[in-house]
Design a protein around this motif. Structure first.
Motif, PDB file in Angstrom:
ATOM      1  N   SER A 193      29.478   5.722  43.296  1.00  0.00           N
ATOM      2  CA  SER A 193      30.397   4.977  42.424  1.00  0.00           C
ATOM      3  C   SER A 193      31.863   5.285  42.732  1.00  0.00           C
ATOM      4  O   SER A 193      32.756   4.553  42.293  1.00  0.00           O
ATOM      5  CB  SER A 193      30.094   5.276  40.954  1.00  0.00           C
ATOM      6  N   TRP A 194      32.122   6.361  43.466  1.00  0.00           N
ATOM      7  CA  TRP A 194      33.496   6.694  43.833  1.00  0.00           C
ATOM      8  C   TRP A 194      34.030   5.775  44.932  1.00  0.00           C
ATOM      9  O   TRP A 194      35.237   5.648  45.110  1.00  0.00           O
ATOM     10  CB  TRP A 194      33.583   8.154  44.303  1.00  0.00           C
ATOM     11  N   THR A 195      33.141   5.156  45.680  1.00  0.00           N
ATOM     12  CA  THR A 195      33.555   4.300  46.793  1.00  0.00           C
ATOM     13  C   THR A 195      34.434   3.158  46.298  1.00  0.00           C
ATOM     14  O   THR A 195      34.100   2.466  45.327  1.00  0.00           O
ATOM     15  CB  THR A 195      32.322   3.727  47.517  1.00  0.00           C
ATOM     16  N   GLY A 196      35.559   2.967  46.974  1.00  0.00           N
ATOM     17  CA  GLY A 196      36.477   1.890  46.618  1.00  0.00           C
ATOM     18  C   GLY A 196      37.449   2.242  45.505  1.00  0.00           C
ATOM     19  O   GLY A 196      38.386   1.480  45.229  1.00  0.00           O
ATOM     20  N   LYS A 197      37.238   3.368  44.856  1.00  0.00           N
ATOM     21  CA  LYS A 197      38.132   3.788  43.765  1.00  0.00           C
ATOM     22  C   LYS A 197      39.319   4.580  44.344  1.00  0.00           C
ATOM     23  O   LYS A 197      39.233   5.167  45.420  1.00  0.00           O
ATOM     24  CB  LYS A 197      37.379   4.670  42.764  1.00  0.00           C
ATOM     25  N   THR A 198      40.407   4.608  43.575  1.00  0.00           N
ATOM     26  CA  THR A 198      41.541   5.447  43.954  1.00  0.00           C
ATOM     27  C   THR A 198      41.351   6.816  43.308  1.00  0.00           C
ATOM     28  O   THR A 198      41.031   6.910  42.121  1.00  0.00           O
ATOM     29  CB  THR A 198      42.861   4.816  43.488  1.00  0.00           C
ATOM     30  N   ALA A 199      41.521   7.836  44.096  1.00  0.00           N
ATOM     31  CA  ALA A 199      41.322   9.199  43.595  1.00  0.00           C
ATOM     32  C   ALA A 199      42.486  10.083  44.024  1.00  0.00           C
ATOM     33  O   ALA A 199      43.137   9.840  45.047  1.00  0.00           O
ATOM     34  CB  ALA A 199      40.007   9.773  44.109  1.00  0.00           C
ATOM     35  N   THR A 200      42.744  11.101  43.215  1.00  0.00           N
ATOM     36  CA  THR A 200      43.740  12.123  43.561  1.00  0.00           C
ATOM     37  C   THR A 200      43.003  13.425  43.807  1.00  0.00           C
ATOM     38  O   THR A 200      42.191  13.851  42.980  1.00  0.00           O
ATOM     39  CB  THR A 200      44.766  12.309  42.432  1.00  0.00           C
TER      40      THR A 200
END
Length: 202
Positions: free
Chosen positions: A170-177
């Motif tokens: 589910s992290w794929t394609g999301k913006t993360a810091t």
């Protein structure tokens, strides 16, 4: 000098000595608690690498990373003028997660984009490399027990994993810091190890 004068002189000396003394707190056994010498070398002789990692994690890793982390621009500049020797630094990067690599259940990674190139960020449960330990500034000579220094990397890497959220597809394609430690070697960023990781609001 008369006896009375001697007594007055001695009393004056005693008063002078007492005023020159610093009041020292006592522990539960009545022994003085001496303040730590800020210039003294850390003494980890009787501690396990895990104890050292836990004791120093907040100050030497998390606090230091928040204060000293390079942003994407500073990291890019540093990679363009590489040091002749490998060095490890703290970095804070906000970027899109291109994919999540769960192919090895023990060595999971987020693949983010940095300078148009993929950057693998290790999230555990096994993290490899010495990036965290070396970014703290600890050096070989800080330890009289060299086994501790060698094993401190693994202890720090295990400590990092404890504080990270579980990642999945589910992290794929999301913006993360991600706040991380990275080893810079020959103009490349290697062995990136996540210290803090969060998704940004979309």
């Amino acid at each position: 000098m008369s006896l009375k004068q001697w007594g007055a002189a001695l009393l004056g000396c005693a008063t002078l000595l007492l005023t020159a003394c610093t009041v020292v707190d006592l522990d539960e056994n009545g022994k003085p608690i001496m303040p730590a010498d800020p210039n003294a070398k850390a003494n980890f002789d009787n501690q396990t690498p895990q104890q050292i990692a836990q004791q120093t994690w907040q100050e030497r890793v998390i606090d230091a990373a928040h204060k000293k982390a390079l942003d994407a621009t500073a990291l890019s500049t540093q990679l363009k003028t590489p040091s002749p020797d490998a060095e490890s630094v703290f970095v804070r990067l906000t970027s899109k997660v291109e994919r999540v690599d769960l192919s090895n259940a023990r060595e999971q990674k987020l693949i983010m984009t940095f300078n148009g190139q993929p950057l693998e960020v290790q999230t555990g449960p096994v993290i490899r490399g010495n990036a965290i330990r070396d970014a703290t500034g600890f050096k070989f000579e800080d330890f009289t027990n060299q086994v501790q220094f060698a094993q401190l990397s693994r202890a720090y890497n295990r400590e990092a994993v404890k504080n990270l959220p579980k990642i999945d597809e589910s992290w794929t394609g999301k913006t993360a810091t991600v706040l991380m430690a990275v080893t810079l070697n020959g103009g490349k960023a290697e062995n990136a190890a996540a210290l803090e990781l969060k998704q940004e609001a979309q």
